[in-house]
Design a protein around this motif. Structure first.
Motif, PDB file in Angstrom:
ATOM      1  N   VAL A  48      -1.380   9.946   9.503  1.00 22.06           N
ATOM      2  CA  VAL A  48      -1.516   8.976  10.594  1.00 22.06           C
ATOM      3  C   VAL A  48      -1.970   7.622  10.056  1.00 22.06           C
ATOM      4  O   VAL A  48      -1.497   6.561  10.493  1.00 22.06           O
ATOM      5  CB  VAL A  48      -2.496   9.516  11.651  1.00 22.06           C
ATOM      6  CG1 VAL A  48      -2.770   8.471  12.718  1.00 22.06           C
ATOM      7  CG2 VAL A  48      -1.942  10.781  12.290  1.00 22.06           C
ATOM      8  N   GLN A  49      -2.874   7.630   9.090  1.00 21.01           N
ATOM      9  CA  GLN A  49      -3.341   6.374   8.498  1.00 21.01           C
ATOM     10  C   GLN A  49      -2.199   5.624   7.820  1.00 21.01           C
ATOM     11  O   GLN A  49      -2.069   4.402   7.972  1.00 21.01           O
ATOM     12  CB  GLN A  49      -4.449   6.661   7.486  1.00 21.01           C
ATOM     13  CG  GLN A  49      -4.959   5.419   6.767  1.00 21.01           C
ATOM     14  CD  GLN A  49      -5.945   5.750   5.668  1.00 21.01           C
ATOM     15  OE1 GLN A  49      -6.302   6.909   5.467  1.00 21.01           O
ATOM     16  NE2 GLN A  49      -6.394   4.740   4.943  1.00 21.01           N
ATOM     17  N   ASP A  50      -1.360   6.327   7.077  1.00 20.24           N
ATOM     18  CA  ASP A  50      -0.229   5.664   6.423  1.00 20.24           C
ATOM     19  C   ASP A  50       0.747   5.096   7.443  1.00 20.24           C
ATOM     20  O   ASP A  50       1.321   4.020   7.231  1.00 20.24           O
ATOM     21  CB  ASP A  50       0.496   6.652   5.507  1.00 20.24           C
ATOM     22  CG  ASP A  50      -0.322   7.003   4.277  1.00 20.24           C
ATOM     23  OD1 ASP A  50      -1.205   6.200   3.912  1.00 20.24           O
ATOM     24  OD2 ASP A  50      -0.105   8.077   3.692  1.00 20.24           O
ATOM     25  N   GLY A  51       0.949   5.797   8.546  1.00 21.30           N
ATOM     26  CA  GLY A  51       1.839   5.267   9.565  1.00 21.30           C
ATOM     27  C   GLY A  51       1.291   4.026  10.236  1.00 21.30           C
ATOM     28  O   GLY A  51       2.028   3.072  10.516  1.00 21.30           O
ATOM     29  N   LEU A  52      -0.016   3.993  10.489  1.00 21.74           N
ATOM     30  CA  LEU A  52      -0.620   2.825  11.132  1.00 21.74           C
ATOM     31  C   LEU A  52      -0.656   1.616  10.214  1.00 21.74           C
ATOM     32  O   LEU A  52      -0.640   0.472  10.690  1.00 21.74           O
ATOM     33  CB  LEU A  52      -2.044   3.169  11.593  1.00 21.74           C
ATOM     34  CG  LEU A  52      -2.161   4.224  12.701  1.00 21.74           C
ATOM     35  CD1 LEU A  52      -3.619   4.517  13.004  1.00 21.74           C
ATOM     36  CD2 LEU A  52      -1.439   3.766  13.961  1.00 21.74           C
ATOM     37  N   THR A  53      -0.716   1.824   8.919  1.00 19.75           N
ATOM     38  CA  THR A  53      -0.759   0.708   7.973  1.00 19.75           C
ATOM     39  C   THR A  53       0.615   0.273   7.493  1.00 19.75           C
ATOM     40  O   THR A  53       0.712  -0.633   6.658  1.00 19.75           O
ATOM     41  CB  THR A  53      -1.620   1.087   6.759  1.00 19.75           C
ATOM     42  OG1 THR A  53      -1.158   2.332   6.210  1.00 19.75           O
ATOM     43  CG2 THR A  53      -3.076   1.228   7.158  1.00 19.75           C
ATOM     44  N   GLY A  54       1.681   0.896   7.991  1.00 23.09           N
ATOM     45  CA  GLY A  54       3.023   0.436   7.672  1.00 23.09           C
ATOM     46  C   GLY A  54       3.724   1.173   6.552  1.00 23.09           C
ATOM     47  O   GLY A  54       4.843   0.789   6.192  1.00 23.09           O
ATOM     48  N   TYR A  55       3.144   2.216   6.010  1.00 18.60           N
ATOM     49  CA  TYR A  55       3.786   2.993   4.942  1.00 18.60           C
ATOM     50  C   TYR A  55       4.485   4.191   5.594  1.00 18.60           C
ATOM     51  O   TYR A  55       4.002   5.328   5.552  1.00 18.60           O
ATOM     52  CB  TYR A  55       2.751   3.445   3.910  1.00 18.60           C
ATOM     53  CG  TYR A  55       2.126   2.298   3.160  1.00 18.60           C
ATOM     54  CD1 TYR A  55       2.623   1.905   1.926  1.00 18.60           C
ATOM     55  CD2 TYR A  55       1.054   1.595   3.694  1.00 18.60           C
ATOM     56  CE1 TYR A  55       2.056   0.845   1.235  1.00 18.60           C
ATOM     57  CE2 TYR A  55       0.485   0.532   3.013  1.00 18.60           C
ATOM     58  CZ  TYR A  55       0.991   0.165   1.788  1.00 18.60           C
ATOM     59  OH  TYR A  55       0.429  -0.889   1.107  1.00 18.60           O
TER      60      TYR A  55
END
Length: 422
Positions: free
Chosen positions: A337-344
């Motif tokens: 989820v963190q990678d998705g929110l940061t654009g990765y």
């Protein structure tokens, strides 16, 4: 014979064209004058041509007559311009590196050389190798792609490599450095094969990156390599048997949260311990994590069904729920989820797909044991899982046990485990 054929052949003046009308068809009168031929764009007879007036010369940027500035939509660029990214030097290096990673290479500020190098300049291959090794430890420890790229970028800039581009995906790290626009780029990459969460190792790596990017500390390449090798050689704070007992404590605490008692606590802990050891056996044989999770989910479900077949007055659903609670891949889900929110998005999609496969493995293991239990005559009662029990003192103690077990499973530093539990 030849003479007859020659007599029947028409003479040259008698030869006719293929476009000549046959006899009896009237021919069109020939044109009197060549000037009578008109163009298909000419005005027909009876239509007056408009008067030729001088057209006013206009600019291509002249707004049309229907344009009204008062009713026009607001422009994308404000009148004062687009504010640029300000990189405060006293801000943490993580924030500065994240901001610079999102800037084009030509717009990044010149690096502040925080570490001393030789007169000939930094050893580019060694700096890139050190950067990749640091990123490998961070990515293998479960860190997000943005944090890994920020750490790699900070190491490169601290040693004077400004035109570098780190790239992190699910299992691959790469970094490219180009000294100038006319020089050939130098690229290196590493692949992460095994992953395991160890917060003690992650904290040590972040301390190393913080010292490298700090102006107060002098960390040479040799010193950075020495500290990195020491981090890799250090053992985990807790061994495998401690992790197994922590998994049992986690399952027992979760079973008490959903309404179980002491027998349920013991049964759930025993199921989680057996499942963890079976998963270790499968991992030692090199089987994928899908099969490890499927096998680890079977003992808790089997113990719950056995208690149901033995007509023991316990909540079998609490035993199964507690045993499965230790298998939930929460850390991987949070990282995805963190990678998705940061654009990765590529890394986020890969992490979430991995979580989905692990969940499917857990479901498959439980369903297999439930099917066996039904065939043996077990009377399953799914409604038991929906009953809520309120026991605040016991549930608080169970929550503290969960926190302690999580701290051990995540390889937290020994000195902070008690503080985290309280």
């Amino acid at each position: 014979m030849t003479e007859d054929a020659d007599d029947r052949k028409p003479q040259s003046d008698e030869a006719r064209s293929a476009f000549t009308p046959p006899q009896g068809v009237p021919q069109a009168p020939p044109a009197e004058n060549e000037s009578q031929i008109t163009s298909e764009f000419a005005l027909p007879e009876g239509l007056a041509a408009p008067p030729a007036g001088e057209e006013a010369e206009r600019s291509a940027f002249t707004p049309p007559a229907t344009y009204d500035a008062r009713s026009a939509p607001p422009a994308f660029t404000p009148a004062q311009g687009i504010p640029m990214v300000r990189l405060a030097k006293n801000s943490p290096w993580q924030d500065r590196m994240r901001a610079m990673i999102r800037l084009p290479v030509a717009e990044r500020p010149a690096p502040d050389l925080t570490q001393k190098t030789d007169d000939a300049g930094p050893a580019v291959p060694r700096v890139l190798d050190l950067t990749l090794r640091i990123g490998e430890l961070l990515l293998a420890g479960g860190e997000g792609a943005e944090d890994v790229e920020a750490a790699m970028f900070a190491v490169c800039r601290s040693y004077g490599l400004d035109r570098c581009e780190p790239n992190v995906t699910f299992t691959l790290l790469s970094i490219s450095y180009q000294p100038s626009l006319v020089d050939d780029p130098l690229t290196a990459s590493r692949t992460v094969r095994r992953r395991g969460t160890d917060y003690t190792r992650l904290a040590a790596v972040f301390r190393l990156v913080d010292d490298i990017s700090s102006d107060d500390a002098d960390v040479s390449l040799e010193e950075a390599y020495r500290r990195l090798a020491e981090i890799r050689r250090n053992r985990h704070p807790f061994d495998t048997w401690a992790l197994t007992l922590a998994a049992g404590l986690l399952a027992g605490g979760a079973s008490m949260l959903v309404g179980g008692g002491i027998p349920v606590f013991v049964a759930a802990a025993l199921g989680a311990i057996l499942g963890d050891r079976m998963a270790w056996v499968f991992a030692g044989r090199g089987l994928p994590e899908f099969y490890q999770f499927a096998v680890a989910a079977m003992p808790p479900a089997a113990i719950g069904i056995a208690l149901q077949l033995a007509h023991v007055e316990v909540r079998a659903s609490a035993v199964i729920t507690g045993g499965l609670f230790a298998l939930l891949p929460g850390r991987a889900l949070v990282a995805g989820v963190q990678d998705g929110l940061t654009g990765y998005y590529i890394t986020a999609a890969a992490r979430l797909l991995e979580v989905m496969y692990l969940f499917v493995g857990i479901v498959v293991g439980v369903l297999v044991m439930l099917y066996v239990g039904v065939q043996l005559g077990a009377q399953l009662q799914p409604r038991e899982a929906l009953l809520s029990v309120e026991r605040p003192p016991i549930q608080i103690i169970a929550a503290m046990a969960l926190t302690l077990a999580f701290a051990v499973l995540l390889q937290q530093e020994r000195s902070t485990v008690l503080l985290v539990t309280l």
